[in-house]
Design a protein around this motif. Structure first.
Motif, PDB file in Angstrom:
ATOM      1  N   SER A  82     -32.608  17.706  58.518  1.00  0.00           N
ATOM      2  CA  SER A  82     -32.412  19.131  58.262  1.00  0.00           C
ATOM      3  C   SER A  82     -31.439  19.788  59.236  1.00  0.00           C
ATOM      4  O   SER A  82     -30.438  20.363  58.826  1.00  0.00           O
ATOM      5  CB  SER A  82     -33.765  19.846  58.329  1.00  0.00           C
ATOM      6  OG  SER A  82     -33.591  21.240  58.252  1.00  0.00           O
ATOM      7  N   ARG A  83     -31.747  19.700  60.526  1.00  0.00           N
ATOM      8  CA  ARG A  83     -30.980  20.425  61.534  1.00  0.00           C
ATOM      9  C   ARG A  83     -29.607  19.827  61.809  1.00  0.00           C
ATOM     10  O   ARG A  83     -28.678  20.551  62.143  1.00  0.00           O
ATOM     11  CB  ARG A  83     -31.744  20.505  62.856  1.00  0.00           C
ATOM     12  CG  ARG A  83     -32.876  21.486  62.880  1.00  0.00           C
ATOM     13  CD  ARG A  83     -33.498  21.658  64.265  1.00  0.00           C
ATOM     14  NE  ARG A  83     -33.742  20.412  65.002  1.00  0.00           N
ATOM     15  CZ  ARG A  83     -32.967  19.946  65.971  1.00  0.00           C
ATOM     16  NH1 ARG A  83     -31.897  20.589  66.334  1.00  0.00           N
ATOM     17  NH2 ARG A  83     -33.255  18.819  66.587  1.00  0.00           N
ATOM     18  N   THR A  95     -35.032  24.232  55.227  1.00  0.00           N
ATOM     19  CA  THR A  95     -36.330  24.348  55.889  1.00  0.00           C
ATOM     20  C   THR A  95     -37.136  23.094  55.586  1.00  0.00           C
ATOM     21  O   THR A  95     -37.170  22.633  54.442  1.00  0.00           O
ATOM     22  CB  THR A  95     -37.086  25.582  55.354  1.00  0.00           C
ATOM     23  OG1 THR A  95     -36.280  26.731  55.556  1.00  0.00           O
ATOM     24  CG2 THR A  95     -38.428  25.752  56.040  1.00  0.00           C
TER      25      THR A  95
END
Length: 183
Positions: A82-83, A95
């Protein structure tokens, strides 16, 4: 009269142009697959296969550029996907949520899917998983780091859902072997 050099677009503007070009190019690929294959199911398979082959190759670039070390568990893997991964290649940070109680399944929830920027799916094509290349890319990349996962769309705003949600389920840790390429 002095010669003036045209101003260069700001970095953000060039990234926007690059993102738009990527979205339009991807749209052309999907459009061609729709012409080449009769059913949405077959187009979905082809998009997954395309994504898988991208993921198998992209993971090396990701590991080299991100300097991310080995993840110790599936929760850390989810966070890195995700990040770092989505941010690096698509410019968005989904998210991570909807964890299963056993911790082997989670969702990536996209507020903004850059692949769908200029897209509307007709009513008669609601089974088309337009962004299925993302599922294949995740599956291929994770397989190269020895994780077998099931990846699928749980929800898609293009199909009338309120959000776009990709569901990842850990199947097993793979042995040190080279995967077969999907032709």
């Amino acid at each position: 009269m002095a010669h003036r050099t045209p101003a260069r677009p700001a970095a953000a503007d060039s990234k926007k142009v690059s993102g738009d070009l990527f979205a339009l190019t991807y749209g052309a690929i999907v459009s061609q697959l729709i012409k080449d294959f009769e059913s949405d199911e077959e187009v979905n398979k082809q998009l997954d296969k395309l994504g898988y082959n991208i993921g198998v190759r992209l993971i090396e670039d990701f590991l080299a550029r991100s300097q991310v070390g080995r993840c110790h568990d599936f929760k850390e893997t989810a966070d890195v996907i995700s990040r770092v991964g989505f941010k690096m290649y698509l410019g968005v940070t989904p998210t991570v949520g909807n964890w299963s109680t056993s911790g082997d399944e989670f969702s990536l929830i996209l507020d903004n899917n850059p692949l769908t920027e200029f897209v509307e799916i007709p009513e008669d094509r609601r089974t088309l998983l337009y962004s299925n290349v993302l599922c294949g890319a995740l599956r291929g990349a994770l397989e190269m780091v020895y994780m077998e996962v099931d990846v699928k769309f749980a929800q898609d705003t293009l199909c009338g859902d309120d959000t776009t949600e990709i569901r990842l389920k850990f199947i097993k840790r793979l042995e040190d072997a080279i995967p077969d390429a999907e032709d």
